[in-house]
Design a protein around this motif. Structure first.
Motif, PDB file in Angstrom:
ATOM      1  N   VAL A 105      36.925  52.357  17.830  1.00 41.20           N
ATOM      2  CA  VAL A 105      37.155  52.341  19.275  1.00 41.20           C
ATOM      3  C   VAL A 105      36.834  50.931  19.759  1.00 41.20           C
ATOM      4  O   VAL A 105      35.727  50.439  19.545  1.00 41.20           O
ATOM      5  N   SER A 138      40.674  53.917  28.544  1.00 43.17           N
ATOM      6  CA  SER A 138      39.628  52.917  28.736  1.00 43.17           C
ATOM      7  C   SER A 138      39.380  52.096  27.472  1.00 43.17           C
ATOM      8  O   SER A 138      38.639  51.125  27.503  1.00 43.17           O
ATOM      9  N   ALA A 139      39.988  52.488  26.364  1.00 45.89           N
ATOM     10  CA  ALA A 139      39.760  51.804  25.095  1.00 45.89           C
ATOM     11  C   ALA A 139      40.990  51.945  24.211  1.00 45.89           C
ATOM     12  O   ALA A 139      41.903  52.720  24.506  1.00 45.89           O
ATOM     13  N   THR A 140      40.973  51.204  23.132  1.00 42.87           N
ATOM     14  CA  THR A 140      41.998  51.303  22.092  1.00 42.87           C
ATOM     15  C   THR A 140      41.378  52.028  20.908  1.00 42.87           C
ATOM     16  O   THR A 140      40.216  51.792  20.570  1.00 42.87           O
ATOM     17  N   GLU A 162      44.267  50.681  25.048  1.00 39.69           N
ATOM     18  CA  GLU A 162      43.584  50.498  26.323  1.00 39.69           C
ATOM     19  C   GLU A 162      44.622  50.199  27.408  1.00 39.69           C
ATOM     20  O   GLU A 162      45.532  49.409  27.210  1.00 39.69           O
ATOM     21  N   THR A 174      27.406  52.202  24.475  1.00 32.50           N
ATOM     22  CA  THR A 174      28.198  51.152  25.107  1.00 32.50           C
ATOM     23  C   THR A 174      27.337  50.358  26.094  1.00 32.50           C
ATOM     24  O   THR A 174      27.406  49.125  26.129  1.00 32.50           O
ATOM     25  N   ILE A 210      37.114  47.978  23.018  1.00 28.23           N
ATOM     26  CA  ILE A 210      37.343  47.646  24.425  1.00 28.23           C
ATOM     27  C   ILE A 210      37.495  46.138  24.488  1.00 28.23           C
ATOM     28  O   ILE A 210      36.611  45.404  24.017  1.00 28.23           O
ATOM     29  N   HIS A 211      38.604  45.688  25.046  1.00 24.42           N
ATOM     30  CA  HIS A 211      38.921  44.252  25.094  1.00 24.42           C
ATOM     31  C   HIS A 211      38.800  43.633  23.701  1.00 24.42           C
ATOM     32  O   HIS A 211      38.207  42.562  23.528  1.00 24.42           O
ATOM     33  N   ILE A 245      33.417  48.906  19.728  1.00 31.32           N
ATOM     34  CA  ILE A 245      32.386  49.610  20.490  1.00 31.32           C
ATOM     35  C   ILE A 245      31.782  50.749  19.672  1.00 31.32           C
ATOM     36  O   ILE A 245      30.604  51.037  19.758  1.00 31.32           O
TER      37      ILE A 245
END
Length: 118
Positions: free
Chosen positions: A42, A70-72, A25, A114, A44-45, A49
């Motif tokens: 996937v 926008s994501a890892t 991300e 999401t 996020i923070h 997700i």
């Protein structure tokens, strides 16, 4: 759920062992990946997700805009991914227009899932 079957026989794969970070991300991105084999988490923070399985994609926003990731994406299992850069994406959309619809369907499904988490 929409599955992209176009790459089931692809040989131009990138392999990742379980636990490998595919992208993070906030990093710049210019490639999306079609999952040929394995599973990708996937995050996020650091919050899970989605888990992406064969026939789906990760990193698709990198093809659509030039913003940061926008994501890892982390390999949940050993996996094989087919990299798709902007040039290949454009070629695929021109030659196989339904491919673009499949990508959009996957993006819409992921956005709905999401949103449900928020």
């Amino acid at each position: 759920m929409t599955k992209i079957d176009l790459f089931r026989n692809a040989t131009d794969v990138v392999s990742y062992p379980a636990g490998a970070v595919i992208f993070k991300e906030g990093e710049p991105g210019d490639t999306m990946y079609v999952v040929k084999d394995g599973a990708i988490d996937v995050l996020i923070h650091d919050k899970l997700i989605d888990t992406v399985e064969p026939g789906s994609i990760v990193g698709e926003m990198a093809i659509i805009d030039s913003g940061p990731r926008s994501a890892t994406a982390v390999a949940r299992t050993p996996c094989q991914l087919v990299p798709i850069d902007q040039k290949r994406f454009s070629f695929l959309v021109q030659g196989t227009p339904y491919f673009a619809i499949q990508v959009m369907q996957i993006m819409a499904n992921r956005l709905r899932r999401t949103n449900a988490l928020v």
